[in-house]
Design a protein around this motif. Structure first.
Motif, mmCIF file in Angstrom:
data_model
loop_
_atom_site.group_PDB
_atom_site.id
_atom_site.type_symbol
_atom_site.label_atom_id
_atom_site.label_comp_id
_atom_site.label_asym_id
_atom_site.label_seq_id
_atom_site.Cartn_x
_atom_site.Cartn_y
_atom_site.Cartn_z
ATOM 1 N N LEU A 190 0.835 -1.195 0.000
ATOM 2 C CA LEU A 190 0.000 0.000 0.000
ATOM 3 C C LEU A 190 0.872 1.249 0.000
ATOM 4 N N ARG A 191 0.298 2.345 -0.505
ATOM 5 C CA ARG A 191 0.985 3.640 -0.458
ATOM 6 C C ARG A 191 0.146 4.622 0.349
ATOM 7 N N ALA A 192 0.788 5.292 1.303
ATOM 8 C CA ALA A 192 0.082 6.283 2.106
ATOM 9 C C ALA A 192 -0.268 7.495 1.249
ATOM 10 N N LEU A 193 -1.478 8.000 1.422
ATOM 11 C CA LEU A 193 -1.938 9.174 0.690
ATOM 12 C C LEU A 193 -1.905 10.392 1.608
ATOM 13 N N ARG A 235 3.616 0.559 2.735
ATOM 14 C CA ARG A 235 3.333 -0.425 3.780
ATOM 15 C C ARG A 235 3.152 -1.807 3.176
ATOM 16 N N VAL A 236 3.579 -2.800 3.896
ATOM 17 C CA VAL A 236 3.308 -4.193 3.531
ATOM 18 C C VAL A 236 2.429 -4.801 4.607
ATOM 19 N N GLU A 274 2.200 -5.850 9.861
ATOM 20 C CA GLU A 274 2.416 -4.676 9.037
ATOM 21 C C GLU A 274 3.873 -4.242 9.117
ATOM 22 N N GLY A 275 4.426 -3.790 7.976
ATOM 23 C CA GLY A 275 5.769 -3.246 7.944
ATOM 24 C C GLY A 275 5.824 -1.986 7.113
#
Length: 240
Positions: free
Chosen positions: A158-161, A170-171, A187-188
């Motif tokens: 995922l990418r933070a917006l 994030r993984v 989560e990492g």
């Protein structure tokens, strides 16, 4: 105990136009006999239905594709027509979040008993709660779902917006214990998308290091959360 029979409550409704009818057929109806409801909610007035579905047909398709479907049905009670939105997502908590951000009451879309694996620990449970709440803060870049009985695992990037963080990527890593019928979710945080995807690739071949902790910006006070707002194009990288 078998899951309840799936009912979209559309017996007295037809698609609002031919385009929606065709789209609904290809997205939902063609594989309806392979869909299992993990959660569902119907508004008291009958105008809206929200579903978290597992699509068993994906097992026979492209390896690694998401197996969870979030479906929002919108009925025009006066005209007897319906429209719909849907999203294919890798984790049930992501589907719950997607539905919540489209008007489903948060407390009404819990997973049905025995429909899915249970959280194995409090860390998993807390992370899933954050996933449900923060669906508009992250974009989905990449995922891989492995349904090998010896390694039931899902990895998500995922990418933070709009977040100024030294680890904007994030993984999420879910592992399922088929014998105990439970799952763990961790989560990492990563500085680049390439590092995040590389960790996922390494996990799928059994060579991943422990996930690095998520590091937030020093002045950030918002609780970290992880679930996609709008799916984005996946980066290149190994999928198997």
């Amino acid at each position: 105990m078998p899951p309840p029979e799936l009912d979209f409550r559309l017996d007295d409704f037809e698609a609002a136009d031919e385009r929606i009818e065709e789209k609904f057929w290809h997205a939902i109806e063609v594989e309806q006999d392979m869909l299992t409801a993990l959660a569902e909610y119907h508004s008291p007035d009958g105008a809206h239905s929200f579903y978290v579905l597992h699509n068993g047909a994906v097992t026979w398709g492209i390896p690694g594709e998401p197996q969870i479907v979030a479906l929002h049905l919108q009925r025009d009670l006066e005209r007897g027509t319906f429209r719909f939105e849907h999203a294919e997502l890798p984790l049930p908590a992501m589907a719950q979040s997607w539905l919540i951000h489209r008007g489903c009451p948060r407390d009404a879309i819990g997973l049905l008993p025995d429909a899915a694996t249970a959280p194995a620990d409090e860390t998993t449970r807390a992370l899933e709660q954050r996933l449900m709440d923060d669906g508009d803060h992250f974009a989905l870049l990449h995922s891989y779902t492995r349904d090998d009985p010896d390694d039931l695992t899902t990895v998500v990037v995922l990418r933070a917006l709009g977040e100024r963080s030294p680890a904007p990527f994030r993984v999420l890593h879910e592992e399922v214990d088929g014998d105990a019928w439970t799952h763990t979710l961790r989560e990492g945080g990563f500085a680049t998308v390439d590092e995040a995807v590389q960790w996922c690739d390494d996990r799928l071949i059994g060579e991943a290091a422990p996930l690095p902790p998520v590091r937030l910006a020093a002045r950030s006070t918002r609780i970290s959360g992880t679930v996609p707002a709008t799916p984005a194009k996946r980066p290149s990288g190994r999928n198997r």
